[in-house]
Design a protein around this motif. Structure first.
Motif, mmCIF file in Angstrom:
data_model
loop_
_atom_site.group_PDB
_atom_site.id
_atom_site.type_symbol
_atom_site.label_atom_id
_atom_site.label_comp_id
_atom_site.label_asym_id
_atom_site.label_seq_id
_atom_site.Cartn_x
_atom_site.Cartn_y
_atom_site.Cartn_z
ATOM 1 N N THR A 127 0.728 -1.461 -0.180
ATOM 2 C CA THR A 127 0.051 0.112 0.037
ATOM 3 C C THR A 127 0.779 1.308 0.041
ATOM 4 N N MET A 128 0.164 2.365 -0.510
ATOM 5 C CA MET A 128 0.860 3.867 -0.368
ATOM 6 C C MET A 128 2.238 3.713 -1.231
ATOM 7 N N TYR A 129 2.080 3.046 -2.437
ATOM 8 C CA TYR A 129 2.853 3.196 -3.423
ATOM 9 C C TYR A 129 2.651 4.218 -4.177
ATOM 10 N N GLY A 130 3.344 4.946 -5.256
ATOM 11 C CA GLY A 130 3.116 5.849 -5.825
ATOM 12 C C GLY A 130 4.434 6.814 -6.462
ATOM 13 N N ALA A 142 -0.922 15.138 -15.407
ATOM 14 C CA ALA A 142 0.164 15.055 -14.361
ATOM 15 C C ALA A 142 0.913 13.885 -14.577
ATOM 16 N N MET A 143 2.239 13.628 -14.519
ATOM 17 C CA MET A 143 2.904 12.437 -14.316
ATOM 18 C C MET A 143 3.494 12.158 -13.065
ATOM 19 N N PHE A 144 3.756 10.860 -12.574
ATOM 20 C CA PHE A 144 4.190 10.362 -11.311
ATOM 21 C C PHE A 144 5.122 9.271 -11.561
ATOM 22 N N PRO A 145 6.252 9.426 -11.689
ATOM 23 C CA PRO A 145 7.215 8.395 -11.654
ATOM 24 C C PRO A 145 7.566 7.838 -10.172
ATOM 25 N N ALA A 146 7.633 6.405 -10.173
ATOM 26 C CA ALA A 146 7.790 5.789 -9.055
ATOM 27 C C ALA A 146 8.781 6.443 -7.896
ATOM 28 N N ASP A 147 8.520 6.695 -6.892
ATOM 29 C CA ASP A 147 9.366 7.398 -5.918
ATOM 30 C C ASP A 147 10.263 6.228 -5.259
ATOM 31 N N GLN A 148 11.110 6.564 -4.237
ATOM 32 C CA GLN A 148 12.073 5.623 -3.631
ATOM 33 C C GLN A 148 11.192 4.689 -2.652
ATOM 34 N N GLU A 149 10.337 5.111 -2.195
ATOM 35 C CA GLU A 149 9.388 4.296 -1.158
ATOM 36 C C GLU A 149 8.784 3.373 -1.845
ATOM 37 N N THR A 150 8.442 3.491 -3.066
ATOM 38 C CA THR A 150 7.828 2.629 -3.918
ATOM 39 C C THR A 150 8.706 1.496 -4.398
ATOM 40 N N VAL A 151 9.805 1.818 -4.736
ATOM 41 C CA VAL A 151 10.977 0.882 -5.305
ATOM 42 C C VAL A 151 11.458 0.111 -4.074
ATOM 43 N N ASP A 152 11.406 0.672 -2.845
ATOM 44 C CA ASP A 152 11.899 -0.280 -1.753
ATOM 45 C C ASP A 152 10.644 -1.289 -1.210
ATOM 46 N N LEU A 154 8.154 -2.386 -3.747
ATOM 47 C CA LEU A 154 7.999 -3.140 -4.693
ATOM 48 C C LEU A 154 9.419 -3.237 -5.764
ATOM 49 N N PRO A 155 10.270 -3.961 -5.380
ATOM 50 C CA PRO A 155 11.600 -3.916 -6.295
ATOM 51 C C PRO A 155 11.065 -4.135 -7.592
ATOM 52 N N GLY A 156 11.913 -3.688 -8.519
ATOM 53 C CA GLY A 156 11.481 -3.776 -10.062
ATOM 54 C C GLY A 156 10.573 -2.711 -10.421
ATOM 55 N N THR A 157 9.996 -1.708 -9.807
ATOM 56 C CA THR A 157 9.350 -0.530 -10.117
ATOM 57 C C THR A 157 9.892 0.610 -10.319
ATOM 58 N N ALA A 158 11.313 0.655 -10.387
ATOM 59 C CA ALA A 158 11.736 1.763 -10.767
ATOM 60 C C ALA A 158 11.536 2.833 -11.901
ATOM 61 N N THR A 159 11.146 1.838 -12.902
ATOM 62 C CA THR A 159 10.697 2.543 -14.417
ATOM 63 C C THR A 159 9.202 2.697 -14.360
ATOM 64 N N ASN A 160 8.382 2.650 -13.266
ATOM 65 C CA ASN A 160 7.130 2.655 -13.111
ATOM 66 C C ASN A 160 6.686 3.904 -13.688
ATOM 67 N N LEU A 161 5.811 4.443 -14.423
ATOM 68 C CA LEU A 161 5.388 5.826 -14.439
ATOM 69 C C LEU A 161 3.690 5.807 -14.654
ATOM 70 N N TRP A 162 2.917 6.549 -13.647
ATOM 71 C CA TRP A 162 1.696 6.732 -13.734
ATOM 72 C C TRP A 162 1.343 7.902 -14.032
ATOM 73 N N TRP A 163 0.375 8.165 -14.700
ATOM 74 C CA TRP A 163 -0.186 9.631 -15.017
ATOM 75 C C TRP A 163 -1.593 9.724 -15.221
ATOM 76 N N ILE A 164 -2.228 10.782 -14.826
ATOM 77 C CA ILE A 164 -3.491 11.155 -14.787
ATOM 78 C C ILE A 164 -3.865 12.360 -15.946
ATOM 79 N N THR A 165 -4.938 12.333 -16.584
ATOM 80 C CA THR A 165 -5.336 13.147 -17.566
ATOM 81 C C THR A 165 -6.890 13.676 -17.061
ATOM 82 N N VAL A 166 -7.088 14.963 -17.268
ATOM 83 C CA VAL A 166 -8.409 15.319 -17.031
ATOM 84 C C VAL A 166 -8.978 16.380 -17.832
ATOM 85 N N ASP A 167 -10.205 16.365 -18.478
ATOM 86 C CA ASP A 167 -10.606 17.556 -19.206
ATOM 87 C C ASP A 167 -12.158 17.447 -18.893
ATOM 88 N N ASP A 168 -12.925 18.092 -19.927
ATOM 89 C CA ASP A 168 -14.339 18.170 -19.547
ATOM 90 C C ASP A 168 -15.073 17.102 -19.589
#
Length: 210
Positions: A127-130, A142-152, A154-168
């Motif tokens: 929990t609380m990864y991102g 907005a783009m959210f590359p995996a932070d160090q807490e996430t990598v610690d 979930l090993p292997g997520t160093a290249t994870n990239l989340w992003w959110i888009t929002v329009d009307d």
């Protein structure tokens, strides 16, 4: 005697310099840091999400690996609450109400965290990864590359990239692992709000302050 006076004078000057008041350079650094933190918060993006407060929307899989079971489930997002510096968005997958996206304003940018709960409301083991936005992004993304807490966590997520888009018209939640062809994307129809779903596990007693 003159030498003693000189020593006392120099000692006094040093003592003044070591006082608890911030040095000029420290103050300047703090001001610059504060200014920079404001620059990387895209307020328009935040405002677009904020306008969705109290509404729920139907979602569908836009892209996912072959055989992903999300395609067969009822997908619903609910913008449960919006505070000055936090936005809570439960995301239900069929009868599974374990997921809540939490966006927060931080000194480094907008942070995305995935709050995962068990059915009894307790925290899941994962929990609380991102991650945190590395720049201001744009008004609708907005783009959210995996932070160090996430990598610690979930090993292997160093290249994870989340992003959110929002329009009307649409809100999308997306995930890609850089270097992999696999992409996961869900879209929610913002033009047709639906009835509010059951709250996420662990959030049943959350009180919204109006």
């Amino acid at each position: 005697m003159k030498y003693l006076f000189f020593v006392l004078l120099v000692t006094g000057i040093i003592a003044c310099q070591d006082s608890s008041e911030p040095k000029a350079n420290d103050t300047k650094t703090e001001v610059l840091a504060e200014a920079n933190s404001e620059e990387i918060i895209n307020q328009e993006f935040w405002n677009r999400l904020s306008k969705l407060k109290g509404k729920a929307f139907q979602g569908k899989v836009l892209e996912a690996p072959e055989g992903d079971d999300f395609r067969e489930k009822n997908l619903v997002m609910h913008v449960l609450d919006v505070k000055e510096n936090k936005i809570y968005i439960p995301f239900n997958v069929g009868e599974n109400r374990s997921r809540t996206w939490i966006l927060s304003k931080t000194k480094n940018g907008i942070q995305l965290k995935h709050d995962h709960r068990k059915e009894d409301g307790s925290e899941d083991e994962v929990t609380m990864y991102g991650g945190v936005t590395p720049n201001s992004g744009s008004d609708d993304l907005a783009m959210f590359p995996a932070d160090q807490e996430t990598v610690d966590l979930l090993p292997g997520t160093a290249t994870n990239l989340w992003w959110i888009t929002v329009d009307d018209e649409q809100f999308t939640y997306n995930l890609r692992r850089i270097g992999s062809p696999i992409k996961f994307s869900i879209g929610f129809d913002l033009e047709s709000p639906i009835d509010l779903p059951k709250r996420s596990w662990g959030w049943e007693n959350y009180k919204i302050v109006k």
